[in-house]
Design a protein around this motif. Structure first.
Motif, PDB file in Angstrom:
ATOM      1  N   ALA A  77       0.826  -1.208   0.000  1.00  0.00           N
ATOM      2  CA  ALA A  77       0.000   0.000   0.000  1.00  0.00           C
ATOM      3  C   ALA A  77       0.861   1.260   0.000  1.00  0.00           C
ATOM      4  O   ALA A  77       0.513   2.266  -0.634  1.00  0.00           O
ATOM      5  N   ALA A  78       1.998   1.216   0.700  1.00  0.00           N
ATOM      6  CA  ALA A  78       2.897   2.373   0.714  1.00  0.00           C
ATOM      7  C   ALA A  78       3.475   2.638  -0.674  1.00  0.00           C
ATOM      8  O   ALA A  78       3.643   3.798  -1.079  1.00  0.00           O
ATOM      9  N   ALA A  79       3.784   1.575  -1.411  1.00  0.00           N
ATOM     10  CA  ALA A  79       4.298   1.755  -2.773  1.00  0.00           C
ATOM     11  C   ALA A  79       3.244   2.391  -3.682  1.00  0.00           C
ATOM     12  O   ALA A  79       3.552   3.262  -4.507  1.00  0.00           O
ATOM     13  N   VAL A  80       1.995   1.970  -3.528  1.00  0.00           N
ATOM     14  CA  VAL A  80       0.922   2.556  -4.329  1.00  0.00           C
ATOM     15  C   VAL A  80       0.718   4.020  -3.958  1.00  0.00           C
ATOM     16  O   VAL A  80       0.538   4.888  -4.827  1.00  0.00           O
ATOM     17  N   ASP A  81       0.751   4.318  -2.667  1.00  0.00           N
ATOM     18  CA  ASP A  81       0.568   5.707  -2.241  1.00  0.00           C
ATOM     19  C   ASP A  81       1.714   6.591  -2.715  1.00  0.00           C
ATOM     20  O   ASP A  81       1.495   7.757  -3.076  1.00  0.00           O
ATOM     21  N   ALA A  82       2.926   6.065  -2.725  1.00  0.00           N
ATOM     22  CA  ALA A  82       4.057   6.858  -3.199  1.00  0.00           C
ATOM     23  C   ALA A  82       3.926   7.190  -4.680  1.00  0.00           C
ATOM     24  O   ALA A  82       4.426   8.222  -5.142  1.00  0.00           O
TER      25      ALA A  82
END
Length: 396
Positions: A94-99
Motif C-alpha cells: 500500500a505504501a508503494a501505491v501511495d508513493a
C-alpha cells in the motif's frame, strides 16, 4: 466605312473575389471553436475516468491491509500470537501505491498518519486485551477514513454510471465497514465472556450496537450487488459474484445468530461466532477483487467510448474544414464568362467580311454604336391626306 471595335472585357474586381473567402472564413471559425470545445470536454471526461481508475488501484491495495489488520486485532484480543509478516507486507504494498499515486489523490497525508499508527502497534500481544481492543479500534477508524478519502478524491463517489456507483459503494464503503464491525463484534464477545457477570450484562447494549453495525452494511451490500447483477451486461459478473456473495451473506447471518447470548448471564458462543466471522472474511476476500475488476472494466469501456467520440469529433471537424476551404478556393479561382463583342453584336463575323450597314443607318466613330437618322417631322394641326381618285372622277 468604319468598323466597330470589339468591346474590351472588364477585369473582375478584387472585393468580389474576396467575398467567398470571407464567408468561408466566417463559417470556419465557429466550426473550429465547436470542435475545440468538444475535444476539451472529451479530454476532461477522460481525465475524470483516469482518476477513478487510480482510486480503484488504491482500493485494491487497501483490501489486504484491512484483512490483515482485522486479523491482528482478533489475535491481540484473544491472546494469540501476532503474524506481523502478513500485515507488514500489506502495508509495504500500500505504501508503494501511495508513493506513486497518493499525491494525485491527495491521500499521502492520511496514509502517513495511518502508517505511523500501524508501525506503532506492538510486536506482541498487549497484556490487557481491553487496551488492545481500544488501540486497534483507533487504527481501524483511520483505515475506514482513508477508504472514504480515496472515494472522494478519485471521483468514484460521483460516478455517473449506475453499475459503477453501486459497485464502488459496496467495495469501498460497505464491505470495509462490515468487515471491521464483524471483527469488533467477535472481539467484544470474547471480552464479554471474560468480564464479570454484572459488566457482561451491561455490555449487551454495546454488543447489540456492533451487531447492527455489522449487519447494516452487509444488507446494503446485498441490495447493491443484487441490483448490479440484475442490470449488468456482463455475462461473467453474475457467476463470479453470486458464489462468494452467497457464502458471505450466509456467514454474516450465521454470525448475527451466534452473537446472541446463550443464557441470562450474557454468555456468547465465541467458538461458532469466530468460525462464522472467518467464513465471512474469506468470502469477502474473494468478492473484493471481483468487484474491483468489474468497476475497472466499466471504466475501460467508458474510455474506449470517449476515444471513439474524440475521433468522430476530429473527423467531422476536418471534413467541415475541407468543405469550407474547397468552397473558398473555388470562389477565388472562378472567373466571369468571356462575353465577346461578337456575342454582344459588335464583333467581326467569321470570314472577316463586314456586312454593309442597313439603309438609312450611318456609322459613327470607331467603337461607337451606329447612328440612326432622326425621324421625319410631322406638321402640327390637322393632317390632310392627298386627294385620291373617286369613282366618278374619270367621267369628268
Amino acid at each position: 466605312m468604319t468598323v466597330p471595335a470589339p468591346r474590351v472585357r472588364r477585369r473582375p474586381r478584387t472585393p468580389g473575389r474576396l467575398l467567398p473567402l470571407l464567408l468561408a472564413t466566417a463559417l470556419l471559425l465557429p466550426v473550429a471553436f465547436l470542435v475545440v470545445q468538444a475535444h476539451q470536454f472529451v479530454d476532461n471526461d477522460r481525465e475524470v475516468v483516469g482518476r477513478e481508475r487510480l482510486g480503484v488501484e488504491y482500493l485494491r491495495a487497501l483490501g489486504p491491509v484491512t484483512d490483515a489488520l482485522v486479523d491482528a486485532q482478533s489475535a491481540a484480543v484473544t491472546g494469540r500470537s501476532l503474524r506481523r509478516d502478513t500485515l507488514d507486507q500489506a502495508v509495504e504494498r500500500a505504501a508503494a501505491v501511495d508513493a506513486r499515486i497518493g499525491g494525485e489523490l491527495s491521500t499521502s497525508e492520511r496514509w502517513a498518519g495511518l502508517r505511523a499508527k500501524l508501525e506503532a502497534l506492538p510486536e506482541r500481544s498487549l497484556a490487557d486485551p481491553e487496551t488492545a481492543f481500544t488501540v486497534y479500534g483507533e487504527v481501524t477508524d483511520l483505515l475506514l477514513a482513508l477508504h472514504g478519502k480515496v472515494r472522494e478524491t478519485s471521483g468514484l463517489i460521483r460516478d455517473p454510471g449506475v453499475d459503477a456507483y453501486f459497485l464502488q459503494d459496496g467495495v469501498a464503503e460497505e464491505m470495509p465497514e462490515a468487515m471491521v464491525a464483524a471483527g469488533r463484534l467477535t472481539d467484544l464477545a470474547v471480552l464479554m465472556n471474560r468480564r464479570p457477570t454484572a459488566e457482561r450484562i451491561q455490555s449487551l447494549s454495546q454488543l447489540a450496537t456492533l451487531r447492527a453495525a455489522a449487519l447494516q452494511p452487509a444488507n446494503d451490500l446485498a441490495s447493491n450487488l443484487r441490483a448490479v447483477v440484475e442490470n449488468t451486461e456482463s455475462a461473467d459478473l453474475g457467476a463470479n459474484v453470486l458464489t462468494p456473495f452467497d457464502a458471505y451473506q450466509r456467514a454474516v447471518e450465521t454470525m448475527a445468530l451466534h452473537s446472541q447470548p446463550v443464557d441470562r448471564a450474557g454468555t456468547v458462543d465465541t467458538t461458532r461466532l469466530l468460525a462464522a466471522r472467518n467464513e465471512a472474511q474469506q468470502a469477502a476476500k474473494q468478492l473484493h477483487p471481483v468487484l474491483l475488476d468489474e468497476i475497472d472494466r466499466l471504466l475501460v469501456e467508458r474510455l474506449d467510448g470517449l476515444d471513439r467520440d474524440r475521433l468522430l469529433i476530429l473527423g467531422a471537424g476536418g471534413l467541415a474544414a475541407l468543405l469550407l476551404v474547397g468552397l473558398a478556393v473555388s470562389g477565388w479561382m472562378s472567373r466571369p464568362r468571356d462575353t465577346s463583342a461578337a456575342s454582344a453584336g459588335g464583333g467581326v463575323p467569321a470570314g472577316g467580311v463586314v456586312p454593309p450597314p442597313p439603309s438609312g443607318i450611318q456609322w459613327g466613330a470607331v467603337g461607337s454604336r451606329p447612328v440612326e437618322p432622326p425621324p421625319a417631322l410631322q406638321p402640327v394641326g390637322q393632317v390632310h391626306e392627298p386627294d385620291r381618285w373617286r369613282p366618278f372622277d374619270a367621267a369628268r
